[in-house]
Scaffold this motif. Structure first.
Motif, mmCIF file in Angstrom:
data_model
loop_
_atom_site.group_PDB
_atom_site.id
_atom_site.type_symbol
_atom_site.label_atom_id
_atom_site.label_comp_id
_atom_site.label_asym_id
_atom_site.label_seq_id
_atom_site.Cartn_x
_atom_site.Cartn_y
_atom_site.Cartn_z
ATOM 1 N N CYS A 139 32.015 41.398 45.108
ATOM 2 C CA CYS A 139 31.885 42.853 44.977
ATOM 3 C C CYS A 139 30.530 43.313 45.530
ATOM 4 N N CYS A 144 27.290 43.310 39.917
ATOM 5 C CA CYS A 144 28.634 42.802 39.622
ATOM 6 C C CYS A 144 28.775 41.378 40.139
ATOM 7 N N CYS A 160 35.151 45.362 43.635
ATOM 8 C CA CYS A 160 36.098 44.636 42.807
ATOM 9 C C CYS A 160 37.241 45.577 42.442
ATOM 10 N N CYS A 165 33.491 49.422 39.872
ATOM 11 C CA CYS A 165 32.256 49.568 40.655
ATOM 12 C C CYS A 165 32.318 50.670 41.699
HETATM 13 ZN ZN LIG Z 1 32.334 45.126 41.044
#
Ligand SMILES: [Zn+2]
Length: 181
Positions: A139, A144, A160, A165
Motif C-alpha cells: 500500500c 500502512c 490497500c 487508505c
Molecule cells: Zn493501506
C-alpha cells in the motif's frame, strides 16, 4: 478487528493478518483460535484445530512471505532462508486425483494446519514464479503495511483499499490544499 481480504491472493491476505492501527502494530493472529478462524474466513477449511506450535509455524511462514514480498518489490533477490522455508512448506502440499467416468479433479488435502500452511506457501511460490510477481505491491501509504496483487487493467492500484487508505490520503491532500490557501 476483522480480517482483511483485499490481497487478491491467499498469501498476500495471510501477510495482511498483521496491520497497523493508530495505536500501533496489531497481530490479528492473536492465538491458535484466530488462526483457525482465518482459515475459515479465507475459505481454506472449517473447524481446523490449531496448536500453539501451529501458530508459531504460521507466523514464521508469514514472516518469510512478507520478507519475500519486500525483496521483490525492491527488485532484489529473495533470501535463501526464506526460499528454503517456502519450498519446504509448499512441498508438504498433498494433492490427489479423484473422480470417475472421465470427470476427475485434483484436490488438495486440507485436513490440518500444516496442510493449509502448505497451500499458502504453494500459492506464494506460484505467484512468485509467474508474471504476476511484478504486480505485488505494498500500500502506498507509509502508515500502512498491507500487501496486494494488483489485478487492475492499468496496473495503477496504489492503496490497500479506498476505504482504509485511499480516503485518508484524499482527506490529507484536501487538508493540505485548504491549509495552503
Ligand atoms: Zn493501506
Amino acid at each position: 478487528m476483522d480480517f482483511l481480504f483485499i490481497g487478491n491472493n491467499l498469501a498476500a491476505d495471510f501477510v495482511n493478518t498483521e496491520v497497523i492501527s493508530q495505536s500501533g502494530m496489531i497481530d490479528l493472529l492473536s492465538g491458535p483460535e484466530s488462526l483457525s478462524k482465518w482459515f475459515e474466513q479465507a475459505d481454506c477449511a472449517r473447524g481446523i484445530k490449531c496448536s500453539l506450535q501451529d501458530l508459531e509455524s504460521a507466523k514464521a511462514l508469514r514472516c518469510a512471505i512478507r520478507r519475500s514480498f519486500d525483496r521483490i518489490i525492491e527488485r532484489k533477490s529473495i533470501g535463501s532462508n526464506d526460499l528454503e522455508l517456502l519450498n519446504a512448506r509448499s512441498n508438504e502440499l498433498v494433492r490427489s486425483l479423484g473422480g470417475a467416468n472421465n470427470v476427475y479433479e485434483l484436490k488438495f488435502r486440507l485436513d490440518s494446519c500444516s496442510d493449509i500452511l502448505a497451500l499458502i506457501a504453494q500459492t506464494c511460490c506460484e505467484l512468485l514464479a509467474s508474471k504476476k510477481i511484478n504486480s505485488v505491491r505494498k500500500c502506498a501509504s507509509d502508515k500502512c503495511i498491507l500487501y496486494f496483487v494488483d489485478t487492475s487493467k492499468n496496473q495503477q492500484r496504489q492503496w490497500c483499499s479506498m476505504e482504509i487508505c485511499g480516503n485518508r490520503e484524499k482527506v490529507r491532500k484536501h487538508y493540505d490544499k485548504t491549509k495552503g490557501r
